[in-house]
Design a protein around this motif. Structure first.
Motif, PDB file in Angstrom:
ATOM      1  N   GLY B 117       0.825  -1.211   0.000  1.00 44.83           N
ATOM      2  CA  GLY B 117       0.000   0.000   0.000  1.00 44.83           C
ATOM      3  C   GLY B 117       0.855   1.255   0.000  1.00 44.83           C
ATOM      4  O   GLY B 117       0.576   2.210  -0.717  1.00 44.83           O
ATOM      5  N   SER B 120       2.471   1.602  -3.440  1.00 44.80           N
ATOM      6  CA  SER B 120       1.479   2.056  -4.416  1.00 44.80           C
ATOM      7  C   SER B 120       1.190   3.543  -4.271  1.00 44.80           C
ATOM      8  O   SER B 120       1.045   4.249  -5.256  1.00 44.80           O
ATOM      9  CB  SER B 120       0.169   1.297  -4.235  1.00 44.80           C
ATOM     10  OG  SER B 120       0.223   0.087  -4.904  1.00 44.80           O
ATOM     11  N   LYS B 124       2.120   6.445  -7.080  1.00 48.95           N
ATOM     12  CA  LYS B 124       0.750   6.504  -7.585  1.00 48.95           C
ATOM     13  C   LYS B 124       0.732   6.670  -9.110  1.00 48.95           C
ATOM     14  O   LYS B 124       1.437   7.492  -9.665  1.00 48.95           O
ATOM     15  CB  LYS B 124       0.038   7.697  -6.948  1.00 48.95           C
ATOM     16  CG  LYS B 124      -1.388   7.816  -7.360  1.00 48.95           C
ATOM     17  CD  LYS B 124      -1.976   9.105  -6.800  1.00 48.95           C
ATOM     18  CE  LYS B 124      -3.187   9.500  -7.600  1.00 48.95           C
ATOM     19  NZ  LYS B 124      -3.309  10.940  -7.741  1.00 48.95           N
ATOM     20  N   ASP B 129       1.783   0.314  -9.370  1.00 49.52           N
ATOM     21  CA  ASP B 129       0.597   0.704  -8.613  1.00 49.52           C
ATOM     22  C   ASP B 129      -0.643   0.079  -9.240  1.00 49.52           C
ATOM     23  O   ASP B 129      -1.475  -0.508  -8.550  1.00 49.52           O
ATOM     24  CB  ASP B 129       0.486   2.234  -8.595  1.00 49.52           C
ATOM     25  CG  ASP B 129      -0.816   2.720  -7.953  1.00 49.52           C
ATOM     26  OD1 ASP B 129      -1.303   2.048  -7.033  1.00 49.52           O
ATOM     27  OD2 ASP B 129      -1.317   3.769  -8.366  1.00 49.52           O
ATOM     28  N   ASN B 130      -0.737   0.185 -10.553  1.00 48.96           N
ATOM     29  CA  ASN B 130      -1.914  -0.364 -11.229  1.00 48.96           C
ATOM     30  C   ASN B 130      -2.020  -1.874 -11.065  1.00 48.96           C
ATOM     31  O   ASN B 130      -3.103  -2.412 -10.847  1.00 48.96           O
ATOM     32  CB  ASN B 130      -1.897   0.003 -12.712  1.00 48.96           C
ATOM     33  CG  ASN B 130      -2.324   1.453 -12.911  1.00 48.96           C
ATOM     34  OD1 ASN B 130      -3.287   1.892 -12.307  1.00 48.96           O
ATOM     35  ND2 ASN B 130      -1.579   2.187 -13.716  1.00 48.96           N
ATOM     36  N   MET B 133      -3.166  -2.646  -7.560  1.00 44.82           N
ATOM     37  CA  MET B 133      -4.591  -2.359  -7.384  1.00 44.82           C
ATOM     38  C   MET B 133      -5.455  -3.411  -8.083  1.00 44.82           C
ATOM     39  O   MET B 133      -6.508  -3.801  -7.601  1.00 44.82           O
ATOM     40  CB  MET B 133      -4.924  -0.965  -7.930  1.00 44.82           C
ATOM     41  CG  MET B 133      -4.489   0.152  -7.010  1.00 44.82           C
ATOM     42  SD  MET B 133      -5.082  -0.061  -5.298  1.00 44.82           S
ATOM     43  CE  MET B 133      -3.630  -0.667  -4.488  1.00 44.82           C
ATOM     44  N   SER B 136      -5.520  -6.398  -5.894  1.00 46.95           N
ATOM     45  CA  SER B 136      -6.323  -6.236  -4.688  1.00 46.95           C
ATOM     46  C   SER B 136      -7.812  -6.250  -5.034  1.00 46.95           C
ATOM     47  O   SER B 136      -8.628  -6.692  -4.237  1.00 46.95           O
ATOM     48  CB  SER B 136      -5.926  -4.972  -3.923  1.00 46.95           C
ATOM     49  OG  SER B 136      -6.389  -3.845  -4.589  1.00 46.95           O
ATOM     50  N   THR B 189      -4.541  -3.289   1.757  1.00 48.14           N
ATOM     51  CA  THR B 189      -3.667  -2.621   0.796  1.00 48.14           C
ATOM     52  C   THR B 189      -4.346  -1.364   0.261  1.00 48.14           C
ATOM     53  O   THR B 189      -3.743  -0.290   0.188  1.00 48.14           O
ATOM     54  CB  THR B 189      -3.346  -3.548  -0.388  1.00 48.14           C
ATOM     55  OG1 THR B 189      -2.818  -4.764   0.120  1.00 48.14           O
ATOM     56  CG2 THR B 189      -2.331  -2.908  -1.322  1.00 48.14           C
ATOM     57  N   ARG B 190      -5.613  -1.502  -0.074  1.00 46.79           N
ATOM     58  CA  ARG B 190      -6.330  -0.350  -0.618  1.00 46.79           C
ATOM     59  C   ARG B 190      -6.454   0.754   0.424  1.00 46.79           C
ATOM     60  O   ARG B 190      -6.295   1.930   0.128  1.00 46.79           O
ATOM     61  CB  ARG B 190      -7.718  -0.769  -1.095  1.00 46.79           C
ATOM     62  CG  ARG B 190      -7.663  -1.810  -2.198  1.00 46.79           C
ATOM     63  CD  ARG B 190      -9.041  -2.221  -2.642  1.00 46.79           C
ATOM     64  NE  ARG B 190      -9.676  -1.220  -3.476  1.00 46.79           N
ATOM     65  CZ  ARG B 190      -9.396  -1.043  -4.765  1.00 46.79           C
ATOM     66  NH1 ARG B 190      -8.509  -1.806  -5.344  1.00 46.79           N
ATOM     67  NH2 ARG B 190      -9.996  -0.114  -5.454  1.00 46.79           N
ATOM     68  N   ARG B 193      -3.090   2.428   0.957  1.00 44.91           N
ATOM     69  CA  ARG B 193      -2.772   3.299  -0.179  1.00 44.91           C
ATOM     70  C   ARG B 193      -3.552   4.610  -0.082  1.00 44.91           C
ATOM     71  O   ARG B 193      -2.977   5.695  -0.178  1.00 44.91           O
ATOM     72  CB  ARG B 193      -3.104   2.577  -1.478  1.00 44.91           C
ATOM     73  CG  ARG B 193      -2.888   3.419  -2.716  1.00 44.91           C
ATOM     74  CD  ARG B 193      -3.233   2.612  -3.958  1.00 44.91           C
ATOM     75  NE  ARG B 193      -2.978   3.342  -5.176  1.00 44.91           N
ATOM     76  CZ  ARG B 193      -3.907   4.104  -5.781  1.00 44.91           C
ATOM     77  NH1 ARG B 193      -5.100   4.216  -5.252  1.00 44.91           N
ATOM     78  NH2 ARG B 193      -3.604   4.743  -6.899  1.00 44.91           N
ATOM     79  N   SER B 194      -4.867   4.503   0.142  1.00 47.83           N
ATOM     80  CA  SER B 194      -5.641   5.740   0.109  1.00 47.83           C
ATOM     81  C   SER B 194      -5.321   6.621   1.309  1.00 47.83           C
ATOM     82  O   SER B 194      -5.228   7.833   1.195  1.00 47.83           O
ATOM     83  CB  SER B 194      -7.135   5.450  -0.008  1.00 47.83           C
ATOM     84  OG  SER B 194      -7.625   5.017   1.224  1.00 47.83           O
TER      85      SER B 194
END
Ligand SMILES: Nc1ncnc2c1ncn2[C@@H]1O[C@H](COP(=O)(O)OP(=O)(O)OP(=O)(O)O)[C@@H](O)[C@H]1O
Ligand SMILES: [Mg+2]
Lengths: 333, 314
Positions: B117, B120, B124, B129-130, B133, B136, B189-190, B193-194
């Motif tokens: 995360g 990523s 970004k 990163d893609n 994602m 995930s 992970t998401r 990352r966010s």
């Protein structure tokens, strides 16, 4: 030349966005000598912060990039330095104070830790020794050392800015960049913080680049002044040159838009219009569309710097006519 | 702070009363009762009545509930209607298995998600990163038990690296941990990352960089600590869910944990056992959530001073 702490030569900085390229800084040159304070003034979007961040190599990238020019700091150009070398310079040789103290401290570390971090990094001190130094510096900026263990949310805006100043001065940098350090503060606090900065700057013999909207601040602490417009320095000179022998129509406009206690009956004269979008600059002088003196030529060809007197440089085509004089509402002698 | 903890413990009582009442009510509505699991289908009507009387099942709902609660608040969870063994003992016999599974799944996902995360977020928009994602997304949309079956087919049946079912030692937990951990990893992970992206845009990191702190320390020391609250929340929630035992995963891998115990008890209408599992799981979950709240205060001084202030005034 060697006694200059900072000299910027022909710096060009762009933000390259998908849809457009923002020409934020378009070839500026500046220099600051030891212990000198240079004021950088100009309205919002002129590129002041971008110029300052370029010195620190802290431009957000992407989209920002230094396209050309040099930033010579204590004798060496930092624009091409590897990032590791740059990290050793940041905080040590050049430090920066940011505009909004409410958001410029890390909320999850104590203020003591945040000051000590810089000291431990550059002075190679142990954690405990760095903390001791941090407490001393905190006291120096007028905060009791016992508060070193507190967190930023326990401090007021003015206190936070004092902490930021403490961080900036903790390693005794030769250049301090202050980006509108007082704009976000109450008027009474502004004066205190400004006074503190002046005092510390003299004590540590630090050179300073003071970015501000506030001409009052400029008159208060600046030796020299540079006026920035649409990514260019349109006029630069000693504070006396700028205040008493204003040369550029834009500088004149800045003064005219200030309230004047002696002429209260007169209404303010703000500069008409807006600064052009830095992504679509006009082909001629960027100020021409708003300038009451602008002739035809101003809209088609770019002005070049012209030295009126030693050190007083203006970028305006009107001075091709040797008899040209601007009319200030007040001042000019 | 201590007041806060005490208040949270007191709050547990209404929660337990509510939960047990609900479960008791549903059990009462559900067709069938424990006597059938005890071979009631081969008994005469008189024998059934006698057995129900012996088990106390013929008393009115409210009396049964009250007498259960009376036992509960004196620390007596009763005995299983089926095996006659103490509920508490049976539960704690099964718990270690579920704990092991829950903690190893959480470990797996924390060890995978945090670096992934963070990476990523820092990169970004990059290909890496893609890809992260994309995986995930896959991990989120894949049911645990189905992924568990795939793992069994590949790593146990084809490659023979891990046992496919039962518990023969820590190695038996590897596949189930991955099966449970994948969904959690994807989610975490998401969130990492966010949360990191949010923090990486903050002004205070510019101050940190301006001090000369290296980019690595900016990310791992300053940004991560600020991004930690939502991350801890997810970990805590997932862990507390996992502690209830994953019925499907425990079934797929034939692991004798709390989830299986719960399912068997439901099938046998073993009311004391079901209620015992619910009560004990509720307590365990509350403990985890309390630890999470205490961690918040450790990570974020603003939350800590809130607790302290609230504690002073109340
Ligand atoms: N990260 C960025 N991405 C894209 N454009 C940017 C970015 N940062 C600044 N700009 C643009 O560059 C121009 C110069 O901005 P800058 O912040 O340097 O102005 P400023 O003189 O400091 O203004 P202010 O007085 O409001 O602080 C503006 O047009 C701004 O929109
Ligand atoms: Mg700015």
């Amino acid at each position: 030349m060697s006694e200059k702490v900072l000299s910027i030569e022909n710096l060009v900085v762009h933000y390259e966005l998908e849809a457009e390229t923002v020409h934020a800084v378009n070839g500026i040159s500046l220099s600051i000598g030891k212990e000198e304070t240079l004021g950088l003034v100009g309205e919002t979007g002129a590129g002041k912060t971008t110029a300052a961040l370029s010195i620190m190599r802290l431009i957000q990238s992407p989209p920002g990039a230094i396209k050309s020019g040099a930033v010579v700091l204590n004798g060496r150009d930092v624009t091409g330095l590897p990032i590791r070398r740059m990290e050793a310079i940041r905080g040590k040789e050049v430090a920066m104070i940011f505009q909004d103290p409410m958001t410029s401290l890390d909320p999850v570390f104590t203020v003591g830790d945040q000051i000590a971090e810089s000291i431990a990094l550059h002075e190679k001190l142990s954690k405990a020794d760095a903390m001791k130094r941090a407490e001393e510096i905190l006291e120096l900026v007028g905060i009791p050392r016992s508060r070193a263990l507190e967190y930023p949310h326990q401090f007021s805006g003015g206190m936070k800015q004092r902490v930021v100043i403490a961080i900036a001065l903790s390693c005794n940098p030769s250049l301090l960049i202050a980006d509108e350090p007082t704009t976000a503060l109450d008027v009474t606090i502004q004066a205190q913080v400004l006074e503190l900065m002046k005092e510390l700057k003299n004590k540590y013999q630090t050179a300073m680049l003071m970015i501000t909207h506030d001409l009052g601040v400029v008159s208060e602490i600046c030796d020299n002044v540079a006026v920035m417009y649409a990514g260019r320095i349109v006029e630069v000179g000693s504070a006396k040159d700028i205040f008493l022998h204003t040369a550029h129509p834009y500088t004149e406009g800045l003064f005219n838009s200030l309230p004047n206690i002696n002429a209260r009956v007169e209404s303010l004269k703000p500069i008409p219009g807006l600064m052009p979008n830095p992504a679509e600059l006009p082909p001629g002088c960027a100020f021409a569309p708003r300038c009451s003196y602008a002739g035809e030529r101003c809209h088609t060809s770019k002005p070049v710097p012209r030295e009126l007197e030693s050190g007083h440089i203006v970028e305006c085509l009107a001075y091709d006519d040797p008899s040209f004089q601007i009319v200030r509402r007040w001042g000019n002698g | 702070m201590i007041r806060f903890v005490i208040r949270r413990i007191l709050f547990l009582f209404p929660v337990i009363i509510g939960a047990t009442l609900l479960v008791y009510f549903i059990l009462d509505l559900a067709p069938g009762d424990a006597v059938f699991a005890l071979g009631g289908d081969q008994m005469s009507e008189e024998e059934l009545i006698a057995l129900r009387h012996e088990l106390g099942l013929d008393r009115p709902f409210i009396i049964r509930y009250l007498s259960y609660m009376q036992g509960l608040f004196t620390g007596d969870l009763g005995v299983s209607l089926i095996s006659g063994r103490s509920v508490l003992e049976t539960y704690f016999q099964r718990l270690p298995m579920t704990l092991r599974l829950a903690f190893s799944a959480t470990m797996v996902s924390v060890l995978l998600s945090l670096p992934l995360g963070i990476y990523s977020a820092v990169r970004k928009g990059s290909i890496q990163d893609n890809i992260a994602m994309l995986f995930s997304m896959l991990g989120l949309s894949m049911p645990n038990f189905w992924f568990g079956l795939i793992l069994i087919i590949v790593f146990s049946l084809h490659l023979g690296w891990f046992p496919s079912s039962g518990y023969t030692g820590p190695i038996s937990l590897v596949l189930p941990a991955f099966a449970v951990g994948t969904g959690l990893t994807a989610n975490l992970t998401r969130m990492t990352r966010s949360s990191m992206l949010d923090v990486l845009g903050q002004d205070y990191l510019r101050t940190v960089r301006a001090k000369g702190v290296s980019e690595r320390a900016v990310v791992n020391r300053h940004a991560l600590k600020n991004a930690l609250i939502p991350i801890i929340t997810i970990i805590g929630t997932q862990l507390s869910i996992a502690l209830g035992g994953s019925i499907l995963t425990e079934s797929v891998f034939a692991i004798p944990g709390v989830g299986r115990l719960m399912m068997d008890s439901i099938n046998q209408r073993d009311a004391p056992m079901i209620l015992g599992c619910v009560v004990l799981t509720t307590i365990l979950t509350s403990i985890i959530l309390l630890v999470v709240d205490l961690l918040y205060a450790m990570v974020d001084p603003r939350i800590k001073s809130q607790y302290v202030r609230r504690g002073k005034t109340s």
